[in-house]
Write a protein that holds these residues in place. Sequence first.
Motif, PDB file in Angstrom:
ATOM      1  N   VAL A  56       0.862  -1.178   0.000  1.00  0.00           N
ATOM      2  CA  VAL A  56       0.000   0.000   0.000  1.00  0.00           C
ATOM      3  C   VAL A  56       0.902   1.233   0.000  1.00  0.00           C
ATOM      4  O   VAL A  56       1.758   1.375   0.874  1.00  0.00           O
ATOM      5  N   PRO A  57       0.731   2.110  -0.999  1.00  0.00           N
ATOM      6  CA  PRO A  57       1.594   3.282  -1.028  1.00  0.00           C
ATOM      7  C   PRO A  57       1.294   4.221   0.133  1.00  0.00           C
ATOM      8  O   PRO A  57       0.146   4.347   0.569  1.00  0.00           O
ATOM      9  N   ALA A  58       2.322   4.864   0.620  1.00  0.00           N
ATOM     10  CA  ALA A  58       2.158   5.809   1.713  1.00  0.00           C
ATOM     11  C   ALA A  58       1.397   7.029   1.198  1.00  0.00           C
ATOM     12  O   ALA A  58       1.610   7.468   0.071  1.00  0.00           O
ATOM     13  N   PRO A  59       0.511   7.562   2.006  1.00  0.00           N
ATOM     14  CA  PRO A  59      -0.224   8.740   1.549  1.00  0.00           C
ATOM     15  C   PRO A  59       0.730   9.910   1.338  1.00  0.00           C
ATOM     16  O   PRO A  59       1.657  10.127   2.118  1.00  0.00           O
ATOM     17  N   LEU A  60       0.480  10.645   0.269  1.00  0.00           N
ATOM     18  CA  LEU A  60       1.330  11.775  -0.062  1.00  0.00           C
ATOM     19  C   LEU A  60       0.879  13.002   0.728  1.00  0.00           C
ATOM     20  O   LEU A  60      -0.305  13.188   1.003  1.00  0.00           O
ATOM     21  N   ALA A  61       1.838  13.844   1.072  1.00  0.00           N
ATOM     22  CA  ALA A  61       1.500  15.116   1.697  1.00  0.00           C
ATOM     23  C   ALA A  61       0.772  15.970   0.661  1.00  0.00           C
ATOM     24  O   ALA A  61       1.012  15.850  -0.537  1.00  0.00           O
ATOM     25  N   GLN A  62      -0.107  16.828   1.128  1.00  0.00           N
ATOM     26  CA  GLN A  62      -0.940  17.586   0.203  1.00  0.00           C
ATOM     27  C   GLN A  62      -0.694  19.077   0.348  1.00  0.00           C
ATOM     28  O   GLN A  62      -0.289  19.565   1.399  1.00  0.00           O
ATOM     29  N   ARG A  63      -0.960  19.768  -0.735  1.00  0.00           N
ATOM     30  CA  ARG A  63      -0.978  21.229  -0.720  1.00  0.00           C
ATOM     31  C   ARG A  63      -2.033  21.687  -1.718  1.00  0.00           C
ATOM     32  O   ARG A  63      -2.560  20.895  -2.489  1.00  0.00           O
ATOM     33  N   THR A  64      -2.325  22.950  -1.717  1.00  0.00           N
ATOM     34  CA  THR A  64      -3.365  23.496  -2.586  1.00  0.00           C
ATOM     35  C   THR A  64      -2.731  24.356  -3.664  1.00  0.00           C
ATOM     36  O   THR A  64      -1.813  25.131  -3.403  1.00  0.00           O
TER      37      THR A  64
END
Length: 115
Positions: A56-64
């Motif tokens: 399961v890939p690690a969740p990516l950090a997000q930005r807007t």
Amino acid sequence: MFEPSLDTERLFDQHTGMHRTYVRRRRTVAIVGAALVAVLMSPLAAAAVRPVQAPVPAPLAQRTVVVQAGDTLWSIAQRVRPGADPRETVAWIQDANDVDAGGLQVGRSLVVPAA
């Protein structure tokens, strides 16, 4: 004392013994069958048959990011993650924002993965 013409084997034309070919064939079938059962029952064979689960890939950090005039999903994907495959980033942006390639509007905020 015994005449060969009265021998029961010859009289009824039946042979009580087996031919060597049949004995070899039965022995070969028995050995192959036992080997097949041993292989199928071994833990190594069971592990080889078990389906491999993808990590399961690690969740990516997000930005807007705000969509500018002339932006496409492809250009935004290349801008936010320059070293990554843009197809994966475009798919991620589409899934996260429920947007398709033709549905971008100038001024809309998109959640994108951080670099």
